[in-house]
Design a protein around this motif. Structure first.
Motif, mmCIF file in Angstrom:
data_model
loop_
_atom_site.group_PDB
_atom_site.id
_atom_site.type_symbol
_atom_site.label_atom_id
_atom_site.label_comp_id
_atom_site.label_asym_id
_atom_site.label_seq_id
_atom_site.Cartn_x
_atom_site.Cartn_y
_atom_site.Cartn_z
ATOM 1 N N ALA A 2 60.519 -56.730 -22.283
ATOM 2 C CA ALA A 2 59.902 -55.834 -21.227
ATOM 3 C C ALA A 2 61.194 -55.247 -20.671
ATOM 4 O O ALA A 2 62.272 -55.482 -20.668
ATOM 5 N N ARG A 4 63.426 -53.403 -18.014
ATOM 6 C CA ARG A 4 63.983 -53.611 -16.685
ATOM 7 C C ARG A 4 64.699 -52.376 -16.296
ATOM 8 O O ARG A 4 65.668 -51.962 -17.422
ATOM 9 N N ARG A 11 59.299 -57.614 -14.331
ATOM 10 C CA ARG A 11 58.788 -57.381 -15.548
ATOM 11 C C ARG A 11 58.038 -56.083 -15.759
ATOM 12 O O ARG A 11 57.315 -55.659 -14.463
ATOM 13 N N TRP A 13 54.520 -54.628 -17.133
ATOM 14 C CA TRP A 13 53.423 -55.085 -17.692
ATOM 15 C C TRP A 13 52.558 -53.826 -18.287
ATOM 16 O O TRP A 13 52.536 -52.838 -17.749
ATOM 17 N N PRO A 50 52.317 -58.667 -21.027
ATOM 18 C CA PRO A 50 53.574 -58.134 -20.941
ATOM 19 C C PRO A 50 53.963 -56.924 -21.890
ATOM 20 O O PRO A 50 53.276 -56.965 -22.826
ATOM 21 N N ARG A 79 54.368 -52.503 -12.466
ATOM 22 C CA ARG A 79 55.446 -53.369 -11.991
ATOM 23 C C ARG A 79 54.833 -53.840 -10.521
ATOM 24 O O ARG A 79 54.470 -53.159 -9.698
ATOM 25 N N GLU A 86 53.511 -61.524 -9.028
ATOM 26 C CA GLU A 86 53.777 -61.483 -10.359
ATOM 27 C C GLU A 86 54.153 -62.932 -10.768
ATOM 28 O O GLU A 86 53.500 -63.411 -11.932
ATOM 29 N N PRO A 203 58.849 -61.600 -23.790
ATOM 30 C CA PRO A 203 59.549 -60.854 -22.716
ATOM 31 C C PRO A 203 60.645 -61.948 -22.374
ATOM 32 O O PRO A 203 60.798 -63.090 -22.687
ATOM 33 N N PRO A 206 63.281 -64.547 -16.677
ATOM 34 C CA PRO A 206 63.824 -64.127 -15.579
ATOM 35 C C PRO A 206 65.212 -64.719 -15.085
ATOM 36 O O PRO A 206 65.266 -65.670 -15.507
#
Length: 206
Positions: A2, A4, A11, A13, A50, A79, A86, A203, A206
């Motif tokens: 994903a 950034r 993420r 989507w 994702p 986003r 999220e 993905p 985080p």
């Protein structure tokens, strides 16, 4: 992976909105089934996955087919502004993945109990479970399998079966959780070819 941007930890989507034709009804069923096979979850009526290169290509092919069936469809790049929203979506994906793994554990345990002997991954039943395991893993976008304690999950499953009136199967599982765990690892422990590629498609954490 994903995307950034800079320090943006959100993420990216893919959101799929569509209106399927009323008839034939099989078109609606086909679209829903194919989206679920790709691992999509619905959030406020929108199918979401994702964003990864592999999923983006799969969605592109699916939406072309959806249009051939007469559906109106749009694919959005999303986003979340509120990270709490999220996390709700991530939790929904995790719950589904956990349910998929638990159902697999149950069917595996039932088959183990019925056969009363080690499963052969090259026989029909073993191959079927391995294929199913591969599909479940391909939809595990947020590493749920790594968080699951398989032996512990089987023990918990035994407790739930006992509560549900399936005392014999529960007793078998409770009496052979270690054996079940070893069989599970033996059957599914070898990662299928291409697994490293699928892992890379997930993905990032985080």
């Amino acid at each position: 992976m994903a995307e950034r941007t800079g320090r943006d930890t959100r993420r990216t989507w893919l959101g799929i909105t569509y209106t399927a034709p009323a008839k034939p009804s099989r078109a609606r069923v086909y679209i829903w089934r194919k989206l679920k096979e790709l691992g999509a979850e619905y959030y406020h009526g929108m199918a979401m996955v994702p964003q990864t290169p592999k999923l983006q290509e799969s969605i592109k092919k699916l939406t072309a087919r959806m249009r051939e069936l007469g559906a109106e469809v749009s694919v959005l790049e999303i986003r979340f502004v509120d990270l709490q929203d999220e996390e709700k979506v991530v939790s929904q994906f995790k719950r589904q993945a956990e349910n998929d793994f638990r159902e697999l554990f149950l069917d595996f345990a039932r088959l183990y109990e019925e056969l009363g002997e080690p499963l052969d991954g090259e026989e029909d039943q073993g191959r079927m479970l391995r294929r199913r395991y591969g599909k479940v893993r391909s939809r595990d976008f947020f590493h749920v399998e790594e968080e699951l304690n398989v032996s512990g999950a089987l023990a918990q499953l035994a407790e739930e079966l006992q509560a549900g009136g399936l005392e014999r199967l529960a007793a078998d599982i409770q009496g052979s959780t270690g054996g079940l765990y070893r069989q599970f690892v033996a059957l599914f422990g070898e990662k299928p070819r291409g697994d490293q590629r699928r892992q890379a498609e997930r993905p990032p954490r985080p």
